[in-house]
Design an enzyme around this catalytic site. Structure first.
Site, PDB file in Angstrom:
ATOM      1  N   SER A  65      36.652  37.522  33.267  1.00 35.96           N
ATOM      2  CA  SER A  65      36.519  37.112  34.658  1.00 35.96           C
ATOM      3  C   SER A  65      35.784  35.767  34.760  1.00 35.96           C
ATOM      4  CB  SER A  65      35.822  38.225  35.454  1.00 35.96           C
ATOM      5  OG  SER A  65      36.024  38.019  36.837  1.00 35.96           O
ATOM      6  N   ASP A 184      46.034  42.033  40.416  1.00 32.01           N
ATOM      7  CA  ASP A 184      44.676  41.573  40.746  1.00 32.01           C
ATOM      8  C   ASP A 184      44.554  41.257  42.237  1.00 32.01           C
ATOM      9  OD1 ASP A 184      42.144  40.378  40.743  1.00 32.01           O
ATOM     10  OD2 ASP A 184      42.489  39.430  38.799  1.00 32.01           O
ATOM     11  N   HIS A 245      42.320  43.859  38.472  1.00 31.77           N
ATOM     12  CA  HIS A 245      41.368  42.938  37.855  1.00 31.77           C
ATOM     13  C   HIS A 245      40.562  43.605  36.740  1.00 31.77           C
ATOM     14  CE1 HIS A 245      38.922  39.375  37.669  1.00 31.77           C
ATOM     15  NE2 HIS A 245      37.823  40.052  37.885  1.00 31.77           N
TER      16      HIS A 245
END
Ligand SMILES: *[C@@H]1O[C@H](CO)[C@@H](O)[C@H](O)[C@H]1NC(C)=O
Ligand SMILES: *[C@@H]1O[C@H](CO)[C@@H](O)[C@H](O)[C@H]1NC(C)=O
Length: 275
Positions: A65, A184, A245
Site C-alpha cells: 500500500s 480495490d 485492497h
C-alpha cells in the site's frame, strides 16, 4: 508482517529479510502510518537501511500500500544501497482523489481521515497527516502543486524544480512491479497502483471519470522520473491481483516473490550450499 517474512523465507531459504519501521514500538509504528512527515520518514528509513550490512550490495524491496510510494521515494532520493526489484502492492503512485476509507472501529484512522478531509492542502495537514501527503485532486492541481511536499516532489510534477537524480535512480531499477487489486475500493482510483489517475473533470468528457493511464501521464511522456526509460527497457510490469485492497492471496504474491525477490541470494555460493 512476521507471517509474511516466514512465507518468503520458505520460498527463498537463507534469505535476509528486514522490515522497515519508523518506530520500534508497534503501536507507535502504526501511529506513524497516519501521523508524521513522509519526507522525514523516508530519510529515517534510508538511514536505517544504510546501517544494515547484509543489504550493502543491494536488495529487492516490497512495499505494501502506501509503503510502495515511500520505497519509490527511497529509490529516487537515496538508493544507497540500491534496490534491484521494487514490487508495490496496491500503492498510490499517482496519489488518491479521496482520503482512503477506514475500518469502522479504527479510531486512529478515522481521526486522521477526518482531519485530512477538512483541509487537506493546509500546511499542517501536508506536514503531519500521512494520507494528505499523497492526496492529489486533478481538479485542484494548483493547490496540490503549491502545497504538496511529498508526492508532487517524487513525481517531479512541480514545474522548474525537476530533480534529474530521481529519474536516473528510478530508471536504474531492474524491475518495477506494479500490483493493482481488481476490487480495490480503498484506493481511489485503484489505477493509481499502475500510475493511473482521474483526468480533470473539465476534460473532453465532463462528468465522466476517465482514467489517464501511465503511458498518457505527463510525467511519463516527459520522462521526468525515468519511468519511460525504465518501461522502454521492459522494466515496468503491470500485475493484477483478485480481490479487495491488500487481499494477499497466495496466487497474488507467491509468483512475484518467486520471480523478483532473492536474486542476489541465489548468486551467492552460500545459498547453494543451503539448498
Ligand atoms: C545508524 O547507525 C548509526 C551509527 O551506529 C546510529 O547512530 C544511528 O542511530 C542509526 N540510524 C538508524 C536510523 O538506525
Ligand atoms: C535532487 O535529489 C538529490 C537526492 O535526494 C539531492 O541530493 C539533491 O540535492 C536534489 N537536487 C536538487 C536540485 O534539489
Amino acid at each position: 508482517m512476521v507471517e509474511f517474512e516466514q512465507l518468503i523465507a520458505k520460498i527463498h531459504p537463507g534469505i535476509f529479510i528486514h522490515s522497515v519501521f519508523i518506530e520500534e514500538d508497534q503501536e507507535q509504528d502504526r501511529r506513524a502510518s497516519f501521523y508524521g512527515s513522509v519526507n522525514e520518514q523516508v530519510d529515517f528509513a534510508a538511514e536505517q537501511i544504510a546501517n544494515i550490512t547484509e543489504l550493502k550490495n543491494g536488495f529487492d524491496a516490497i512495499g505494501f500500500s502506501q509503503a510502495g510510494q515511500f520505497l519509490r521515494a527511497y529509490v529516487e532520493r537515496h538508493n544507497t544501497p540500491p534496490v534491484h526489484n521494487l514490487i508495490t502492492f496496491g500503492s498510490q503512485h499517482m496519489g488518491v482523489s479521496d482520503i482512503p476509507a477506514c475500518r469502522p472501529w479504527d479510531i486512529m484512522c478515522l481521526a486522521a481521515r477526518r482531519a485530512a478531509k477538512s483541509s487537506v492542502y493546509s500546511h499542517w495537514a501536508q506536514t503531519n497527516l500521512v494520507q494528505a501527503q499523497y492526496y492529489r485532486d486533478p481538479d485542484r492541481m494548483d493547490a496540490y502543486l503549491s502545497s504538496n511536499k511529498f508526492l508532487a516532489d517524487i513525481n517531479n510534477e512541480i514545474p522548474d524544480t525537476h530533480n534529474k537524480t530521481y529519474a536516473k535512480k528510478l530508471a536504474a531499477l531492474d524491475n518495477l512491479v506494479l500490483v493493482l487489486f481488481a476490487e480495490d475500493i480503498t484506493v481511489v482510483p485503484k489505477e493509481s497502483s499502475w500510475f493511473g489517475s482521474y483526468a480533470s473533470s473539465d476534460g473532453p468528457l465532463p462528468g465522466e471519470k476517465t482514467i489517464i493511464p501511465m503511458r498518457k501521464q505527463e510525467l511519463y511522456i516527459q520522462d521526468t522520473i525515468g519511468l519511460k526509460t525504465l518501461d522502454e527497457k521492459g522494466g515496468v510490469l503491470f500485475k493484477t491481483c483478485d480481490g479487495a485492497h491488500m487481499q494477499l492471496t497466495d496466487d497474488c504474491w507467491k509468483p512475484l516473490v518467486e520471480k523478483f525477490v532473492g536474486g542476489v541470494v541465489y548468486k551467492t555460493p552460500d545459498f547453494r550450499v543451503q539448498v
